[in-house]
Scaffold this motif. Structure first.
Motif, PDB file in Angstrom:
ATOM      1  N   VAL A  98      14.728 -31.040   8.829  1.00 34.21           N
ATOM      2  CA  VAL A  98      14.759 -30.386   7.528  1.00 34.21           C
ATOM      3  C   VAL A  98      16.171 -30.446   6.966  1.00 34.21           C
ATOM      4  CG1 VAL A  98      14.315 -28.222   6.331  1.00 34.21           C
ATOM      5  CG2 VAL A  98      12.899 -28.896   8.261  1.00 34.21           C
ATOM      6  N   PRO A  99      16.330 -30.687   5.661  1.00 33.46           N
ATOM      7  CA  PRO A  99      17.665 -30.788   5.081  1.00 33.46           C
ATOM      8  C   PRO A  99      18.524 -29.577   5.392  1.00 33.46           C
ATOM      9  CG  PRO A  99      16.010 -31.435   3.466  1.00 33.46           C
ATOM     10  CD  PRO A  99      15.282 -30.885   4.658  1.00 33.46           C
ATOM     11  N   ALA A 100      19.757 -29.816   5.817  1.00 39.94           N
ATOM     12  CA  ALA A 100      20.666 -28.720   6.152  1.00 39.94           C
ATOM     13  C   ALA A 100      20.837 -27.812   4.948  1.00 39.94           C
ATOM     14  CB  ALA A 100      22.027 -29.289   6.577  1.00 39.94           C
ATOM     15  N   GLY A 101      20.795 -26.509   5.193  1.00 41.81           N
ATOM     16  CA  GLY A 101      20.992 -25.539   4.140  1.00 41.81           C
ATOM     17  C   GLY A 101      19.712 -25.071   3.495  1.00 41.81           C
ATOM     18  N   SER A 102      18.603 -25.809   3.680  1.00 38.06           N
ATOM     19  CA  SER A 102      17.353 -25.390   3.046  1.00 38.06           C
ATOM     20  C   SER A 102      16.601 -24.396   3.890  1.00 38.06           C
ATOM     21  CB  SER A 102      16.462 -26.603   2.776  1.00 38.06           C
ATOM     22  OG  SER A 102      16.030 -27.174   3.996  1.00 38.06           O
ATOM     23  N   LEU A 103      16.983 -24.287   5.159  1.00 36.87           N
ATOM     24  CA  LEU A 103      16.268 -23.374   6.056  1.00 36.87           C
ATOM     25  C   LEU A 103      17.248 -22.503   6.795  1.00 36.87           C
ATOM     26  CD1 LEU A 103      13.704 -25.848   7.658  1.00 36.87           C
ATOM     27  CD2 LEU A 103      13.241 -24.144   5.945  1.00 36.87           C
ATOM     28  N   GLY A 104      16.801 -21.292   7.066  1.00 38.18           N
ATOM     29  CA  GLY A 104      17.597 -20.412   7.904  1.00 38.18           C
ATOM     30  C   GLY A 104      17.391 -20.740   9.370  1.00 38.18           C
ATOM     31  N   PRO A 142      15.291 -17.770  -4.484  1.00 39.46           N
ATOM     32  CA  PRO A 142      14.136 -17.386  -3.658  1.00 39.46           C
ATOM     33  C   PRO A 142      13.881 -18.374  -2.523  1.00 39.46           C
ATOM     34  CG  PRO A 142      13.397 -18.389  -5.693  1.00 39.46           C
ATOM     35  CD  PRO A 142      14.881 -18.226  -5.824  1.00 39.46           C
ATOM     36  N   ARG A 143      13.366 -17.848  -1.431  1.00 38.50           N
ATOM     37  CA  ARG A 143      12.981 -18.675  -0.284  1.00 38.50           C
ATOM     38  C   ARG A 143      11.634 -18.191   0.231  1.00 38.50           C
ATOM     39  NH1 ARG A 143      17.664 -18.656   4.062  1.00 38.50           N
ATOM     40  NH2 ARG A 143      17.291 -16.406   3.922  1.00 38.50           N
ATOM     41  N   ARG A 144      10.767 -19.092   0.555  1.00 35.11           N
ATOM     42  CA  ARG A 144       9.513 -18.707   1.180  1.00 35.11           C
ATOM     43  C   ARG A 144       9.699 -18.630   2.691  1.00 35.11           C
ATOM     44  NH1 ARG A 144       5.580 -24.095   1.212  1.00 35.11           N
ATOM     45  NH2 ARG A 144       7.128 -25.511   2.109  1.00 35.11           N
ATOM     46  N   GLU A 145       8.887 -17.826   3.333  1.00 30.71           N
ATOM     47  CA  GLU A 145       8.955 -17.664   4.782  1.00 30.71           C
ATOM     48  C   GLU A 145       7.947 -18.586   5.448  1.00 30.71           C
ATOM     49  OE1 GLU A 145       8.157 -13.539   5.394  1.00 30.71           O
ATOM     50  OE2 GLU A 145      10.237 -12.942   5.031  1.00 30.71           O
ATOM     51  N   ALA A 193      11.374 -20.096   9.800  1.00 22.14           N
ATOM     52  CA  ALA A 193      12.438 -20.485   8.884  1.00 22.14           C
ATOM     53  C   ALA A 193      12.236 -19.848   7.531  1.00 22.14           C
ATOM     54  CB  ALA A 193      12.473 -22.004   8.739  1.00 22.14           C
ATOM     55  N   HIS A 194      13.290 -19.916   6.715  1.00 18.64           N
ATOM     56  CA  HIS A 194      13.219 -19.542   5.307  1.00 18.64           C
ATOM     57  C   HIS A 194      13.526 -20.789   4.496  1.00 18.64           C
ATOM     58  CE1 HIS A 194      13.714 -15.571   7.182  1.00 18.64           C
ATOM     59  NE2 HIS A 194      13.070 -15.116   6.118  1.00 18.64           N
ATOM     60  N   ASP A 195      12.585 -21.181   3.643  1.00 18.04           N
ATOM     61  CA  ASP A 195      12.631 -22.458   2.953  1.00 18.04           C
ATOM     62  C   ASP A 195      12.965 -22.245   1.481  1.00 18.04           C
ATOM     63  OD1 ASP A 195      12.290 -25.167   2.553  1.00 18.04           O
ATOM     64  OD2 ASP A 195      10.114 -25.048   2.336  1.00 18.04           O
TER      65      ASP A 195
END
Length: 314
Positions: free
Chosen positions: A302-308, A267-270, A167-169
């Protein structure tokens, strides 16, 4: 015939550098490791180690044997995978290392799914930082690591480990409830330049990234609190004692209790998992990875939209 356990000790010495580190990793005393390596030297008939100060180094012959021993250990692991693949049921034990927020958000739903789908599969979990965990996977302390990396701060690539992206967080600026905030992300970040900050300790990937983010906005964060536990971050920020940066996973599916402001560039962490390539095809590891991918999906905890959307796990 050479003793496999002694060969593993030699390989671990080449990776970890000291007899004490090998003893800790393999749950032996330092004296036992030294005795077993001396016995291996007698089996081979040539010196494998030489004293350097208070430590030891591999001789050229020791390096040759390590290269061969790695192949032997990989072949044995491949044999175990082949046997597991022949079974109708997913069974055995998977040792998972995981960092804190992934343990909170991804593990509970993944473990519940595995319990229902594969009741004969055991999953042992250890929380540790990705730096330690990835070394542990390579050294066979763990079978799988859940790790993260921040934008522009990729973790070193180890040839004998694979990576599967989960995911991307999203990462946001966290402010105490009710505090006036700027609408523009860059202006909002700059407005915290005189505020006390809470960040993770020096030496962590998140700390290095956070400091660089603030510097790119033109200020040095005034860090009052160095805390590894993100739950403490939330409490300090909610009490009005600090501002900070929080990833989406920290909420583990619950509604955020702080004001979250987007950061410049969103930004998103992997989030990824890593396993030894030789064991990645194991039915048990594949099952755990599928469960983690399902837990990381927008339909999971995980909250919708916070992860790919996570990729398909082979």
């Amino acid at each position: 015939m050479l003793d496999v356990n002694r060969l593993r000790m030699l390989v671990e010495l080449s990776r970890r550098g000291t007899l004490s580190a090998v003893a800790d990793a393999l749950s032996y005393s330092k004296a036992t490791v030294s005795q077993q390596l001396a016995a291996l030297e007698r089996e081979v008939g040539v010196p494998l180690l030489r004293r350097v100060g208070r430590g030891v180094q591999l001789t050229p012959q020791g390096d040759v044997l390590v290269a061969e021993a790695v192949g032997v250990l990989d072949r044995l692991e491949h044999a175990r995978v082949a046997v597991a693949e022949s079974l109708a049921e997913v069974t055995g034990t998977v040792r998972v290392a995981v960092f804190q927020t992934a343990a909170h958000a991804l593990l509970p739903p993944a473990l519940l799914a595995l319990q229902a789908q594969h009741p004969s599969l055991r999953v042992d979990v250890t929380e540790c930082d990705p730096e330690t965990g990835l070394v542990g996977v390579a050294g066979r302390d763990f079978d799988l690591m859940l790790a993260e990396q921040y934008p522009g701060h990729s973790r070193p690539i180890t040839p004998d480990l694979d990576r599967v992206m989960l995911a991307h967080d999203a990462i946001a600026l966290a402010l105490p409830p009710g505090v006036p905030r700027e609408v523009d992300p860059l202006a909002a970040l700059r407005s915290t330049s005189d505020e006390p900050w809470v960040l993770e300790p020096q030496g962590t990937a998140s700390r290095a990234w956070a400091e660089q983010l603030c510097r790119s906005a033109g200020f040095e964060p005034d860090v009052h609190f160095e805390v590894a536990d993100l739950t403490t971050h939330i409490r300090l920020i909610r009490a009005g004692l600090a501002v900070g940066l929080l990833p989406g996973l920290v909420w583990a599916g619950d509604a955020p209790t702080l004001d979250l402001v987007p950061l410049p560039g969103a930004p998103r962490r992997e989030i990824f998992s890593a396993a030894r390539r030789v064991s990645a095809a194991s039915p048990a590891i594949r099952a755990v990875r599928r469960a983690l991918a399902d837990a990381a999906s927008p339909a999971g905890s995980v909250p919708a939209g916070s992860l790919g959307k996570p990729p398909e796990v082979p």
